[in-house]
Design a protein around this motif. Structure first.
Motif, PDB file in Angstrom:
ATOM      1  N   VAL A 151       0.855  -1.186   0.000  1.00 31.92           N
ATOM      2  CA  VAL A 151       0.000   0.000   0.000  1.00 31.92           C
ATOM      3  C   VAL A 151       0.892   1.237   0.000  1.00 31.92           C
ATOM      4  O   VAL A 151       1.787   1.364   0.834  1.00 31.92           O
ATOM      5  CB  VAL A 151      -0.924   0.009   1.237  1.00 31.92           C
ATOM      6  CG1 VAL A 151      -1.757   1.291   1.271  1.00 31.92           C
ATOM      7  CG2 VAL A 151      -1.822  -1.214   1.231  1.00 31.92           C
TER       8      VAL A 151
ATOM      9  N   LEU B 294     -13.348   1.204   2.622  1.00 31.30           N
ATOM     10  CA  LEU B 294     -12.729  -0.082   2.311  1.00 31.30           C
ATOM     11  C   LEU B 294     -13.781  -1.162   2.077  1.00 31.30           C
ATOM     12  O   LEU B 294     -14.687  -1.338   2.895  1.00 31.30           O
ATOM     13  CB  LEU B 294     -11.828  -0.524   3.461  1.00 31.30           C
ATOM     14  CG  LEU B 294     -10.526   0.234   3.660  1.00 31.30           C
ATOM     15  CD1 LEU B 294      -9.932  -0.131   5.017  1.00 31.30           C
ATOM     16  CD2 LEU B 294      -9.539  -0.071   2.539  1.00 31.30           C
TER      17      LEU B 294
ATOM     18  N   ALA C 196      -7.478   1.806  -0.008  1.00 36.45           N
ATOM     19  CA  ALA C 196      -6.384   1.894   0.967  1.00 36.45           C
ATOM     20  C   ALA C 196      -5.405   2.996   0.592  1.00 36.45           C
ATOM     21  O   ALA C 196      -4.874   3.694   1.472  1.00 36.45           O
ATOM     22  CB  ALA C 196      -5.668   0.557   1.066  1.00 36.45           C
TER      23      ALA C 196
ATOM     24  N   ALA D 152      -1.468   0.190   6.451  1.00 37.09           N
ATOM     25  CA  ALA D 152      -1.832  -0.964   5.635  1.00 37.09           C
ATOM     26  C   ALA D 152      -2.364  -2.096   6.506  1.00 37.09           C
ATOM     27  O   ALA D 152      -3.356  -2.755   6.153  1.00 37.09           O
ATOM     28  CB  ALA D 152      -0.624  -1.432   4.829  1.00 37.09           C
TER      29      ALA D 152
ATOM     30  N   ALA E 147      -5.881  -1.129   7.790  1.00 37.78           N
ATOM     31  CA  ALA E 147      -6.848  -1.234   6.696  1.00 37.78           C
ATOM     32  C   ALA E 147      -7.154  -2.693   6.379  1.00 37.78           C
ATOM     33  O   ALA E 147      -8.311  -3.073   6.144  1.00 37.78           O
ATOM     34  CB  ALA E 147      -6.305  -0.514   5.463  1.00 37.78           C
TER      35      ALA E 147
END
Length: 349
Positions: A162, A177, A204, A273, A276
């Motif tokens: 990401v 998301l 993301a 990351a 997420a």
């Protein structure tokens, strides 16, 4: 925080005679939970809590073969080598300042943040917090070696990279998301679905990139706040595992002051990351009804978590109190998220 009674150091010494996992793959939460209990004025409960908790723990695994500066890379991510890793890192913190050891190993281990559902980095965050704030007694330095060794043994990269490049706030990005198709799976199986989840990477990467170390620190705090708030409404997807969407980035945030500033922005990127990813794997689709808990002080919230007894509930309350401390008037949603966890997670018997 009460560090004069010796309770924390005694608890850590007890826990260092146990392995970092039990029942095959469950993480030993003891070092993290006892640090939080002591920090928030619950020292008197620590040994009673440990008496119950250690009944489920297992012995330290047998060593395999020694690690050194020439062969450690071949053992990275090998959980069978966890005792070898702990011994290797313990030698390093005995020979060098712990901050120097941390600065060496942090960029090596950070890409593997997904290991053991992020528990190793969370354990590192608790260890660093007490070293920075309360002193460098031997059991605390040893705990850092145990935490880093566990992370090295369970080192597991996320299956997707990401690179934040948008303008969204962390709260807006988390809300955007998409969820993975099958959430009824173990952590690695859930994370493996991310590359094939349509729209996940774009959502993301919609979060804004920081400009400089201080901006990275502030944005990481915003990630922790957003993930804690989201738990209040969506924690019922997986009430235990979604806790880590907040506690893992908070562990990274706690570690930043001990790291060189050039590592702050990369740390934000990896922590975001991970948060997420966990949100997409474990967050529910529909929000829960509002929580009606009444006004409670942070101390009262943590006392309820202590009485509840579950290590994840204690650790989320610990993070919620951090979030509440960042604004003059506190943060009712953060504290309510901690109370939501007490509803959703089964209490310790």
């Amino acid at each position: 925080m009460d560090t004069t009674s010796g309770t924390l150091d005694e608890a850590l010494e007890r826990l260092h005679s146990t392995g970092p996992e039990f029942r095959g793959f469950l993480s030993n939460h003891g070092p993290m939970a006892v640090e939080a209990l002591v920090r928030h004025g619950q020292s008197r409960t620590v040994h009673r809590w440990l008496d119950d908790y250690t009944d489920r723990l297992e012995d330290v695994p047998s060593p395999q073969s020694p690690l050194d500066d020439t062969n450690w890379q071949q053992a990275l991510g090998d959980p069978r080598r966890v005792t070898d890793w702990t011994a290797y890192l313990a030698r390093q913190v005995a020979e060098r300042p712990w901050r120097a050891v941390l600065a060496t190993w942090w960029p090596r281990l950070l890409p593997g943040i997904a290991g053991a559902a992020t528990h190793p980095v969370i354990r590192v965050g608790h260890a660093v917090r007490v070293l920075l704030a309360e002193g460098e007694e031997a059991p605390r330095v040893a705990e850092l070696a145990h935490a880093l060794g566990y992370w090295a043994a369970r080192h597991t990269p996320l299956p997707v990279s990401v690179h934040p490049a948008g303008t969204a706030t962390p709260a807006a990005a988390l809300a955007a998301l998409p969820r993975v198709a099958d959430q009824r799976v173990r952590p690695l199986d859930g994370l493996a679905q991310l590359p094939g989840t349509e729209g996940w990477l774009a959502a993301a990467e919609s979060v804004r990139a920081p400009h400089g170390p201080d901006a990275a620190r502030d944005q990481l705090a915003a990630v922790v706040r957003a993930a804690t708030h989201r738990y209040l409404d969506h924690g019922h997807g997986d009430a235990v595992l979604l806790v880590h969407a907040a506690t893992a980035p908070n562990a990274v945030l706690r570690t930043l002051p001990a790291l060189p500033r050039e590592l702050w922005a990369p740390s934000l990127g990896v922590a975001w990351a991970a948060s997420a990813a966990l949100t997409s794997v474990y967050s529910s689709a529909e929000p829960l009804p509002p929580l009606r808990a009444g006004a409670l002080t942070p101390q009262e919230v943590f006392e309820r978590a202590t009485t509840h007894g579950d290590a994840h509930a204690i650790k989320l309350a610990d993070t919620a109190l951090d979030v509440a401390s960042w604004t003059p008037d506190g943060d009712e949603r953060a504290l309510s998220a901690a109370l939501r966890a007490l509803e959703l997670i089964a209490p310790e018997a």
